[in-house]
Design an enzyme around this catalytic site. Sequence first.
Site, PDB file in Angstrom:
ATOM      1  N   GLU A 159      34.552  40.118  -2.641  1.00  0.00           N
ATOM      2  CA  GLU A 159      33.655  40.295  -3.789  1.00  0.00           C
ATOM      3  C   GLU A 159      32.290  40.738  -3.292  1.00  0.00           C
ATOM      4  O   GLU A 159      31.731  40.158  -2.362  1.00  0.00           O
ATOM      5  CB  GLU A 159      33.472  38.998  -4.583  1.00  0.00           C
ATOM      6  N   ILE A 160      31.768  41.759  -3.930  1.00  0.00           N
ATOM      7  CA  ILE A 160      30.402  42.215  -3.702  1.00  0.00           C
ATOM      8  C   ILE A 160      30.065  43.132  -4.875  1.00  0.00           C
ATOM      9  O   ILE A 160      30.927  43.872  -5.358  1.00  0.00           O
ATOM     10  CB  ILE A 160      30.252  42.937  -2.341  1.00  0.00           C
TER      11      ILE A 160
END
Length: 764
Positions: free
Chosen positions: A515-516
């Site tokens: 996740e980013i």
Amino acid sequence: MPAKIHISADGQFCDKDGNEIQLRGVNLDPSVKIPAKPFLSTHAPIENDTFFEDADKVSFINHPLVLDDIEQHIIRLKSLGYNTIRLPFTWESLEHAGPGQYDFDYMDYIVEVLTRINSVQQGMYIYLDPHQDVWSRFSGGSGAPLWTLYCAGFQPANFLATDAAILHNYYIDPKTGREVGKDEESYPKMVWPTNYFKLACQTMFTLFFGGKQYAPKCTINGENIQDYLQGRFNDAIMTLCARIKEKAPELFESNCIIGLESMNEPNCGYIGETNLDVIPKERNLKLGKTPTAFQSFMLGEGIECTIDQYKRTFFGFSKGKPCTINPKGKKAWLSAEERDAIDAKYNWERNPEWKPDTCIWKLHGVWEIQNGKRPVLLKPNYFSQPDATVFINNHFVDYYTGIYNKFREFDQELFIIIQPPVMKPPPNLQNSKILDNRTICACHFYDGMTLMYKTWNKRIGIDTYGLVNKKYSNPAFAVVLGENNIRKCIRKQLSEMQKDAKSMLGKKVPVFFTEIGIPFDMDDKKAYITNDYSSQTAALDALGFALEGSNLSYTLWCYCSINSHIWGDNWNNEDFSIWSPDDKPLYHDTRAKTPTPEPSPASTVASVSTSTSKSGSSQPPSFIKPDNHLDLDSPSCTLKSDLSGFRALDAIMRPFPIQIHGRFEFAEFNLCNKSYLLKLVGKTTPEQITVPTYIFIPRHHFTPSRLSIRSSSGHYTYNTDYQVLEWFHEPGHQFIEICAKSKSRPNTPGSDTSNDLPAECVIS
């Protein structure tokens, strides 16, 4: 079919021949957090108890995607050059009806989703994510089913009155469908994570990871609640995996499904808190009503408390005017009558010492009510530990061992992706039996300033990772000034996260940013009116700059098929989707068709030979080829490309090395001047060079007829069908720089705009 992914000796993704590859993609899709039938987004107001009473009757079918829409969504993602999907699912979606009562209809729907993705232009790599946020939809987030809260003795219908959790649903006017009051007065931006520090969520995670140590009286059907919850959670995950293999074994055989991640963003709950009567100094997030743990205990028992409130300021979170919460006789715990009914429904038999209608921490002697009215904290250090690593190296490892063993019984070759708490290093597992050569470490990163203020601040940034992990003697040293320094700071943080992970797990374990991302509703949603996404583009470009410098694979959060400008991703006012149907009318692609190649002017800048799939040239790696049974005269995936609806497309659409014939050293895409630099170490081979490095060069930035390429060696072919440059280079240290020549200022020899690199390439 997609090639099997291997791991190199230095912890990089590679093919069977050791050629490094990079995984890029998205989380698809956050709609899995909420039921589809009935559609219960977090802006659906809670008007009566049916929200809780009917929780076991919901269906998540059509979340993440409507089946008939899958092809168009996957083609969009492939238009970006993406090859990977993180597929979230929630425990609630699998087992909402009760313990062991699985929704096989939903599981079969997921099988069909995976099958259809796999059928679109050779499919995508997919890994599964058992997703949660602050434990459950009923404690302000997503993940676990309602019955898990009942299992702990909670009465979620009273969470609002006792401040045990903050739910977005309670801040919606049933008449207007809009939020009540002003944003910062009712449901502040990014307030939902504060649930990690409220009674419901903190208690659930403490029980899940440490119930045997901290709540030994909480046994159910002969098991401590820790074992009971972990067992049900792991069984639900493995039931889904088994269902997929039973119904569609080809998804594993064809390398479509590549692995399973452990629990999303696990949390330690109260474990490690040294004083329950104060707010821990290391807690950086303080927003809205902020009780101490002891105050949460009292409120949960219906005792009136005056607690601190915090508000967001330019300089951080500032303490405001205290507020008094009066539960008015309501408790966060089930009454005897309520619990008896619940236990009968789910066939639960509890330890006789586990009394109803009372806080379980009072039950375990952490606090008591003296003289019938005065609450007293007896054990302020009940959850304290000798050092901060005890949770991750003990409680978390105990949980991870369980899911690891179950998954390895199921499959030996799929990746297992270990995810530690957010912004924290993983446990030290070197030389451990639960660390194998198919293990990946997951990291999540969100820039603190961008996330909390929903703006791109070009002047001031914070080293969030360094601050959280106490890498500074003074928090002031974590501040960075100026946009260039902010970008470098983000790159440094990702590099530090990778370094810290490898120091715990060993250099052979890859680091994958599962996740980013950034919020798109920046600056009070100004871009939705002006169509000016410059702030979002700058923020995303900073992340891209940080990721590509260290060859980090990633899946952006997120792609939401039901995103809207009004409600974002339909969950807690988050708006992270890189695509929105509300942005489709705003896009006019003048570069979607394959341009006709033009001869490059004679110069010291190398020209490029272009080819299509008809030419017989070397083809890109398998996952971006057209299907083997597809007529090559038919449009390929990229020729079908659909870029409408993407936001901040300039920053999302980036060149990258799909497969390197050798080892990665460095890469950087300069969005301002449309140039891409890649440095690598070419593989030493005794034969003539026949295997190229494949680089995705999107037409969105680089018109094929106007490419300027300089390299240290080799020759190239540009495949216009796939937007892929095939670079046949020499062994050893090599570089290639690719630029988009300006129409107004052609890049001629000796011009100021050219970058003089050491060597010319051979023209193919």
